[in-house]
Structures are given as structure tokens and as C-alpha cells.
Design a protein around this motif. Structure first.
Motif, PDB file in Angstrom:
ATOM      1  N   PHE A  87       5.580  -0.586  82.469  1.00 38.60           N
ATOM      2  CA  PHE A  87       6.044   0.793  82.276  1.00 38.60           C
ATOM      3  C   PHE A  87       6.974   0.887  81.076  1.00 38.60           C
ATOM      4  N   LEU A  88       7.935  -0.016  80.984  1.00 41.19           N
ATOM      5  CA  LEU A  88       8.845  -0.005  79.834  1.00 41.19           C
ATOM      6  C   LEU A  88       8.084  -0.201  78.536  1.00 41.19           C
ATOM      7  N   SER A  89       7.025  -0.980  78.585  1.00 38.85           N
ATOM      8  CA  SER A  89       6.195  -1.182  77.407  1.00 38.85           C
ATOM      9  C   SER A  89       5.569   0.126  76.944  1.00 38.85           C
ATOM     10  N   SER A  90       5.240   0.999  77.884  1.00 38.70           N
ATOM     11  CA  SER A  90       4.666   2.300  77.513  1.00 38.70           C
ATOM     12  C   SER A  90       5.695   3.160  76.787  1.00 38.70           C
ATOM     13  N   LEU A  91       6.970   3.026  77.144  1.00 43.57           N
ATOM     14  CA  LEU A  91       8.028   3.781  76.455  1.00 43.57           C
ATOM     15  C   LEU A  91       8.238   3.238  75.042  1.00 43.57           C
ATOM     16  N   VAL A  92       8.216   1.914  74.917  1.00 42.14           N
ATOM     17  CA  VAL A  92       8.333   1.305  73.592  1.00 42.14           C
ATOM     18  C   VAL A  92       7.183   1.772  72.708  1.00 42.14           C
ATOM     19  N   GLY A  93       5.988   1.837  73.295  1.00 43.46           N
ATOM     20  CA  GLY A  93       4.828   2.302  72.545  1.00 43.46           C
ATOM     21  C   GLY A  93       4.941   3.749  72.115  1.00 43.46           C
ATOM     22  N   ALA A  94       5.791   4.511  72.809  1.00 47.76           N
ATOM     23  CA  ALA A  94       6.015   5.911  72.462  1.00 47.76           C
ATOM     24  C   ALA A  94       7.180   6.082  71.488  1.00 47.76           C
ATOM     25  N   GLY A  95       7.790   4.960  71.069  1.00 47.34           N
ATOM     26  CA  GLY A  95       8.866   5.029  70.087  1.00 47.34           C
ATOM     27  C   GLY A  95      10.258   4.872  70.645  1.00 47.34           C
ATOM     28  N   PHE A  96      10.397   4.817  71.973  1.00 43.57           N
ATOM     29  CA  PHE A  96      11.714   4.681  72.607  1.00 43.57           C
ATOM     30  C   PHE A  96      11.995   3.187  72.788  1.00 43.57           C
ATOM     31  N   ARG A  97      12.731   2.622  71.845  1.00 44.24           N
ATOM     32  CA  ARG A  97      12.838   1.161  71.766  1.00 44.24           C
ATOM     33  C   ARG A  97      14.085   0.585  72.411  1.00 44.24           C
ATOM     34  N   GLY A  98      14.915   1.419  73.032  1.00 44.82           N
ATOM     35  CA  GLY A  98      16.106   0.896  73.671  1.00 44.82           C
ATOM     36  C   GLY A  98      16.704   1.901  74.636  1.00 44.82           C
ATOM     37  N   GLY A  99      17.543   1.390  75.553  1.00 47.78           N
ATOM     38  CA  GLY A  99      18.143   2.247  76.562  1.00 47.78           C
ATOM     39  C   GLY A  99      19.014   3.350  75.996  1.00 47.78           C
ATOM     40  N   GLU A 100      19.596   3.124  74.809  1.00 47.84           N
ATOM     41  CA  GLU A 100      20.465   4.140  74.235  1.00 47.84           C
ATOM     42  C   GLU A 100      19.684   5.356  73.738  1.00 47.84           C
ATOM     43  N   MET A 101      18.358   5.265  73.721  1.00 44.90           N
ATOM     44  CA  MET A 101      17.535   6.411  73.341  1.00 44.90           C
ATOM     45  C   MET A 101      17.071   7.220  74.557  1.00 44.90           C
ATOM     46  N   ILE A 102      17.503   6.834  75.738  1.00 45.80           N
ATOM     47  CA  ILE A 102      17.119   7.541  76.961  1.00 45.80           C
ATOM     48  C   ILE A 102      18.207   8.550  77.305  1.00 45.80           C
ATOM     49  N   SER A 103      17.883   9.818  77.229  1.00 46.99           N
ATOM     50  CA  SER A 103      18.885  10.862  77.498  1.00 46.99           C
ATOM     51  C   SER A 103      18.838  11.343  78.939  1.00 46.99           C
ATOM     52  N   SER A 104      17.756  11.052  79.661  1.00 51.35           N
ATOM     53  CA  SER A 104      17.604  11.552  81.024  1.00 51.35           C
ATOM     54  C   SER A 104      17.124  10.443  81.953  1.00 51.35           C
ATOM     55  N   GLN A 105      17.962  10.050  82.890  1.00 53.01           N
ATOM     56  CA  GLN A 105      17.559   9.059  83.882  1.00 53.01           C
ATOM     57  C   GLN A 105      16.489   9.627  84.812  1.00 53.01           C
ATOM     58  N   SER A 106      16.553  10.933  85.083  1.00 53.45           N
ATOM     59  CA  SER A 106      15.536  11.558  85.938  1.00 53.45           C
ATOM     60  C   SER A 106      14.164  11.470  85.290  1.00 53.45           C
ATOM     61  N   ALA A 107      14.102  11.776  83.989  1.00 54.35           N
ATOM     62  CA  ALA A 107      12.818  11.694  83.282  1.00 54.35           C
ATOM     63  C   ALA A 107      12.289  10.269  83.312  1.00 54.35           C
ATOM     64  N   LEU A 108      13.188   9.299  83.192  1.00 53.79           N
ATOM     65  CA  LEU A 108      12.794   7.892  83.218  1.00 53.79           C
ATOM     66  C   LEU A 108      12.208   7.511  84.577  1.00 53.79           C
TER      67      LEU A 108
END
Length: 308
Positions: free
Chosen positions: A53-74
Motif C-alpha cells: 500500500f505504501l508503495s502505491s503512495l510512493v508511485g503517486a509521488g508521496f515519498r515521505g510521511g511529511e507529505m501526508i496532510s490527512s491521516q484519515s485519507a491515509l
């Protein structure tokens, strides 16, 4: 499948063996629900699933936790990943692209920022009509298409970029898009993904957010309004040595000097991927902000579309 029907708000009652249709309680139903929970818990805590799952986020350009603005969305994106994988057997490469897009979409639009459980219930209810993996993909794609209209990209998103927040979801989507598009670092021959690589360890971050129109210069010559000075559209990611060199010099002075380091083609590409209007350094500050917000929205759209 019965995914929704208010069950996020009724987990306790369901585990007690309550029928959501009749309201009656049953010991057999309670035991059955606990077995379902036990099986689901194994899937949720499966590290392979989580890392995929985290790999899918990296593939979408989100390469680190500091780029996550919403824990709910995650967390809700992870829930959809598991539903697609376990309940609908969606092929992994298809699922990763879909969930990357879904997280990008839900984070960008703030889908779960208000009444998240209610929204998630509604999203799960839409899956009741899905009978196979193809239908599952179609449900999520239809939700995204209904929200990400031309008006969203052209009007709503530029308006949402009118912000001075350092943790705005639109800003993270913009950086994710630059990652996905392998944008060049502004005023550099390197690429944004190279310097945002979370594996890089240094005493000082290789990239810094830089005021294109320097703060001190704006305070002296344009405005004392810090919300206006610290607009997202006045920031760009550049390497920290350049940030120090530019200091408080206005763009009409530092841009011509920096431009000498690049070919016309490289200079044009940097401006394109950093949403900089032609001749931006000579524009009135507020005109620059308006024009750049529209171009930033266009870059975000390009990044999102590249995930299809």
C-alpha cells in the motif's frame, strides 16, 4: 457485499451480534462477527499488504510521511486497498495505480476532513453494486471523475491554493505531481525526486522552500501582510546553497544572473514544471500570485492524470 449501511458507526453493536436488518441480537451471530473481525485483523496487520500500500503512495509521488496532510485519507485509502485486494482480487499493478490515484484525490479534495465516517460509509455503500474487480475499479473511478471536474481544476483548485498554510493538501499534491513528473529542481540540473529521496540523510535538507519574491524585499517594497508574503504561490523548492545566495535580492536582479547558467531549453523546462509565468520576475507581485496559482493547478492535474 454490504460494506456500508452505517457500520462504521455501529461496530460495537455488530460485534454484540445485532442484526442490522431486524435489530435482534444472536449469540451465533456474535461469534460469527468476531471470527470475521479476527480474519480481517490478520489482513490489516499484514506487513506485506501495508508495504505494498505504501508503495502505491510512493508511485503517486508521496515519498515521505511529511507529505501526508490527512491521516484519515491515509487510513481509508488503506481500507480500500485491502477491500480491492481481499474482497475483489484486483490485480496488484492495477490496484496500486488505482489506490495511488485515490489517495491523491482524497487528500487533494479533503474528502475525509469533515465527518469522515459518514463520508466513508457513503463510499462503502457504493461498493454494494460491485460484483467483481472491474466493477470495484469503476466505482472508485466514477467517484473521482464526479469530483474532479474541469471547474474543479480551473476554478476551485486555484482558489484553494490561495493560502499561506505550510501543510495545505494542495501544496503536497503539487510537490507530489512534481515528483511524479520528474520535474527539474528550480535553478538546478538535478531532479526533484532525487533530492526528496527519504533515504538521503544530511544535517541540512537538500531542498528548501524559497520565497521567489523575498520576504524582506516584500516587507520593504510591497506589503507587510505576512499571509500575502507567505502565499504558497510565492514558494518554490530550490537547493539550500541557492537559497542562501539569493537571500533578499529581488527577482528582477537575481533571475537574470541565474539564467546565465542554463540553456534556453533547460530554463523553459524549469519554468514549466515550477508553474512560473513568462517574465514572472517583472510582474506586479499580486498579479504573479494569481497567474502562478492557475499554473500550479495545471501541474497538479498533469501529475494526477499521469497516474492513469
Amino acid at each position: 457485499m454490504g460494506f456500508g449501511r452505517g457500520r462504521l458507526k455501529s461496530v460495537y453493536q455488530v460485534l454484540r451480534g445485532k442484526s442490522m436488518d431486524t435489530g435482534e441480537f444472536s449469540t451465533d451471530r456474535r461469534e460469527a462477527q468476531f471470527k470475521i473481525l479476527q480474519t480481517a485483523q490478520v489482513e490489516v496487520l499484514n506487513l506485506t499488504s501495508w508495504h505494498q500500500f505504501l508503495s502505491s503512495l510512493v508511485g503517486a509521488g508521496f515519498r515521505g510521511g511529511e507529505m501526508i496532510s490527512s491521516q484519515s485519507a491515509l487510513l481509508y485509502a488503506y481500507a480500500f486497498y485491502l477491500v480491492g485486494r481481499v474482497n475483489f482480487s484486483v490485480t496488484e499493478h492495477v490496484l496500486q495505480r488505482l489506490i495511488g490515484r485515490w489517495f491523491f484525490f482524497s487528500s487533494l479534495t479533503g474528502r475525509y476532513s469533515s465527518s469522515p465516517e459518514t463520508v466513508m460509509d457513503g463510499d462503502l455503500n457504493r461498493l454494494d453494486v460491485a460484483k467483481d474487480g472491474e466493477a470495484f475499479v469503476k466505482v472508485l473511478e466514477n467517484i473521482m471523475a464526479s469530483e474532479l471536474t474541469n471547474d474543479f481544476w480551473a476554478i476551485t483548485l486555484p482558489a484553494n491554493l490561495d493560502s499561506s498554510s505550510a501543510r495545505n493538501p494542495e501544496l503536497f499534491a503539487y510537490i507530489a505531481a512534481q515528483n511524479k513528473l520528474s520535474a527539474p529542481v528550480l535553478f538546478s540540473h538535478k531532479k526533484v525526486p532525487e533530492l526528496l529521496d527519504p533515504s538521503l540523510k544530511a544535517n541540512k535538507k537538500p531542498l528548501e522552500r524559497h520565497h521567489l519574491f523575498p520576504k524582506a524585499w516584500l516587507l520593504s517594497n510591497v506589503t507587510e501582510d505576512l499571509k500575502l508574503i507567505n502565499q504558497q504561490a510565492n514558494f518554490a523548492l530550490i537547493e539550500w546553497p541557492d537559497n542562501i545566495d539569493i537571500s533578499d535580492t529581488p527577482p528582477t536582479e537575481y533571475v537574470p544572473e541565474i539564467r546565465k547558467r542554463f540553456t534556453e531549453e533547460s530554463w523553459k523546462a524549469m519554468h514549466e514544471f515550477h508553474a512560473l509565468p513568462e517574465g514572472w520576475e517583472t510582474l506586479a507581485y499580486e498579479d504573479f500570485l494569481v497567474q502562478r496559482r492557475k499554473l500550479m493547478a495545471a501541474i497538479i492535474r498533469r501529475g494526477f492524470d499521469s497516474l492513469k
